[in-house]
Design a protein around this motif. Sequence first.
Motif, PDB file in Angstrom:
ATOM      1  N   GLY A 146       0.797  -1.222   0.000  1.00  0.00           N
ATOM      2  CA  GLY A 146       0.000   0.000   0.000  1.00  0.00           C
ATOM      3  C   GLY A 146       0.830   1.273   0.000  1.00  0.00           C
ATOM      4  N   GLY A 174       4.846  -2.626  -3.924  1.00  0.00           N
ATOM      5  CA  GLY A 174       4.307  -3.979  -3.751  1.00  0.00           C
ATOM      6  C   GLY A 174       3.114  -4.222  -4.675  1.00  0.00           C
ATOM      7  N   GLU A 175       2.336  -3.164  -4.886  1.00  0.00           N
ATOM      8  CA  GLU A 175       1.179  -3.243  -5.777  1.00  0.00           C
ATOM      9  C   GLU A 175       1.657  -3.532  -7.208  1.00  0.00           C
ATOM     10  N   ASP A 178       2.537  -7.111  -7.386  1.00  0.00           N
ATOM     11  CA  ASP A 178       1.323  -7.935  -7.409  1.00  0.00           C
ATOM     12  C   ASP A 178       0.622  -7.863  -8.760  1.00  0.00           C
ATOM     13  N   GLY A 190       2.255 -11.277  -5.498  1.00  0.00           N
ATOM     14  CA  GLY A 190       3.240 -11.372  -6.566  1.00  0.00           C
ATOM     15  C   GLY A 190       4.690 -11.237  -6.125  1.00  0.00           C
ATOM     16  N   GLY A 191       4.920 -10.418  -5.078  1.00  0.00           N
ATOM     17  CA  GLY A 191       6.298 -10.131  -4.664  1.00  0.00           C
ATOM     18  C   GLY A 191       7.144 -11.377  -4.425  1.00  0.00           C
ATOM     19  N   PRO A 192       6.689 -12.279  -3.549  1.00  0.00           N
ATOM     20  CA  PRO A 192       7.513 -13.456  -3.248  1.00  0.00           C
ATOM     21  C   PRO A 192       7.762 -14.331  -4.482  1.00  0.00           C
ATOM     22  N   ALA A 318      11.303  -7.516   2.088  1.00  0.00           N
ATOM     23  CA  ALA A 318      11.670  -8.945   2.153  1.00  0.00           C
ATOM     24  C   ALA A 318      12.377  -9.376   0.870  1.00  0.00           C
ATOM     25  N   ASN A 319      12.358  -8.533  -0.160  1.00  0.00           N
ATOM     26  CA  ASN A 319      12.918  -8.923  -1.468  1.00  0.00           C
ATOM     27  C   ASN A 319      14.443  -9.110  -1.416  1.00  0.00           C
ATOM     28  N   THR A 346       6.967  -7.949   6.597  1.00  0.00           N
ATOM     29  CA  THR A 346       5.555  -7.926   6.211  1.00  0.00           C
ATOM     30  C   THR A 346       4.718  -7.596   7.463  1.00  0.00           C
TER      31      THR A 346
HETATM   32  O1  KG4 Z   1       3.755  -4.794   4.475  1.00  0.00           O
HETATM   33  P1  KG4 Z   1       2.847  -5.752   3.787  1.00  0.00           P
HETATM   34  O2  KG4 Z   1       2.712  -7.144   4.371  1.00  0.00           O
HETATM   35  O3  KG4 Z   1       1.389  -5.186   3.689  1.00  0.00           O
HETATM   36  C1  KG4 Z   1       1.107  -3.841   3.404  1.00  0.00           C
HETATM   37  O4  KG4 Z   1       1.155  -2.995   4.346  1.00  0.00           O
HETATM   38  O5  KG4 Z   1       0.866  -3.595   2.199  1.00  0.00           O
HETATM   39  O6  KG4 Z   1       3.319  -5.844   2.257  1.00  0.00           O
HETATM   40  C2  KG4 Z   1       2.714  -6.720   1.330  1.00  0.00           C
HETATM   41  C3  KG4 Z   1       3.360  -6.493  -0.036  1.00  0.00           C
HETATM   42  C4  KG4 Z   1       2.706  -7.254  -1.180  1.00  0.00           C
HETATM   43  O7  KG4 Z   1       2.499  -6.369  -2.254  1.00  0.00           O
HETATM   44  C5  KG4 Z   1       3.738  -8.317  -1.526  1.00  0.00           C
HETATM   45  O8  KG4 Z   1       3.717  -8.696  -2.892  1.00  0.00           O
HETATM   46  C6  KG4 Z   1       5.042  -7.616  -1.175  1.00  0.00           C
HETATM   47  O9  KG4 Z   1       4.746  -6.897   0.002  1.00  0.00           O
HETATM   48  N1  KG4 Z   1       6.123  -8.570  -0.922  1.00  0.00           N
HETATM   49  C7  KG4 Z   1       7.255  -8.637  -1.676  1.00  0.00           C
HETATM   50  C8  KG4 Z   1       8.006  -9.719  -1.165  1.00  0.00           C
HETATM   51  N2  KG4 Z   1       7.328 -10.255  -0.091  1.00  0.00           N
HETATM   52  C9  KG4 Z   1       6.178  -9.528   0.037  1.00  0.00           C
HETATM   53  N3  KG4 Z   1       7.643  -7.908  -2.728  1.00  0.00           N
HETATM   54  C10 KG4 Z   1       8.835  -8.230  -3.297  1.00  0.00           C
HETATM   55  N4  KG4 Z   1       9.615  -9.260  -2.880  1.00  0.00           N
HETATM   56  C11 KG4 Z   1       9.243 -10.024  -1.824  1.00  0.00           C
HETATM   57  N5  KG4 Z   1      10.012 -11.028  -1.406  1.00  0.00           N
END
Ligand code: KG4
Length: 378
Positions: A146, A174-175, A178, A190-192, A318-319, A346
């Motif tokens: 977000g 992150g969006e 995704d 999508g991120g993971p 986390a990437n 996360t």
């Molecule tokens: O902080 P979070 O758990 O929730 C929010 O506050 O939005 O973040 C979730 C976001 C998702 O868009 C997910 O795809 C992304 O974090 N995410 C990653 C990875 N793990 C989670 N993006 C890239 N690489 C990752 N390993």
Amino acid sequence: MADTYILGIESSCDETAAAVVCSGERLISNVVASQIGTHQAYGGVVPELASREHLKAIVPVVRTALADAGQTYQSLDALAVTQGPGLAGALLVGISYAKALAFALDKPLIAVNHLEGHIHAVLLEERQKGNREVRFPALALVVSGGHTHLYLAEQHGETWSYRNIGHTRDDAAGEAFDKVAKLLGLGYPGGPVIDRLSTHGDARAVRFPLSQIKHRDRNQKLKEDGLRFDFSYSGLKTAVLRYVETHHMQKAIEHRRQVLGAMGEPKLEDLLRHCDRTTLDLVASFQRTMVEDLIAKTLSAARACDAATLFVTGGVAANSELRQRFEQDAAQEGLPVYFPSRALSTDNAAMIAAAAYPKFVAGDFAAMDFSAEAAMKL
Ligand code: KG4
Ligand code: ZN
């Protein structure tokens, strides 16, 4: 001050979480119930479903967090809950429950901004490791599903101040992860998935233009409200879509969407079996572009603001490639960079309980009539 046990509650998006943290520096328990399985079929979080899932999960999640911590409702010193930003209905579940609990137990309740929580996830873990050397001001990149926000964080005694110096003009990072994963039939979140697949592709195969944000005249802007370092990722997402169209990838994507969708949680081997070279190269190039843009903007903001330290936090922190490259590039500039562990990158409630501690010390408690603030600013 004596040990202070705070129960944190977080329900702003699709994770129902509760945790007990001692004096903002010791993680005692941390429970997260993820709703990913519920939202997977829709390729994103469905707000109505999120609220209902929070309602089902909140009582057992809090009970488990207390039991894991060896605490009881009575032994707690305070409760803390996320006030916003987030989904209004989802936030209300956590807030109503925390209010009722605080009222029944006659304990203080602390309202926490979710973004402040992500910043305190870093501080909690550094203190837990015994690191008392974190220097300020710290430039914090909060990068999640977000948000893509830059804050200059400073400590003044027990209280904290945060100055926003950048945010995304459209999609959060992150969006974008995704949406690109959804576009390529790779599932949700999508991120993971993109993170794991990227090491199998050539990140230099596809050249995407980096987003150029037009800021008004820097000197003019500086006088008005300080320097800005904004982000924009919707153009990159459109560029991926255009690539898919011009390379006639749609049929293969539809097939992959069906096969992987039927598997629920595909393993890396399954993902690789259903991705050709073009897809792997595209995914790796997309991730490289995101990583380079996030790092370049954060580092130029750090230089302009004379930041002493960098924090990178939120789900995207986390990437793997983002972590590696940040460490390497920040080291070249002589800047220490801190990330939370993957579990606290996360959404979680430990960060909420940690951010609540300075407010507890300052006696900054929530009035019982406070409510959810979906677009809460920090
Ligand atoms: O902080 P979070 O758990 O929730 C929010 O506050 O939005 O973040 C979730 C976001 C998702 O868009 C997910 O795809 C992304 O974090 N995410 C990653 C990875 N793990 C989670 N993006 C890239 N690489 C990752 N390993
Ligand atoms: Zn978050």
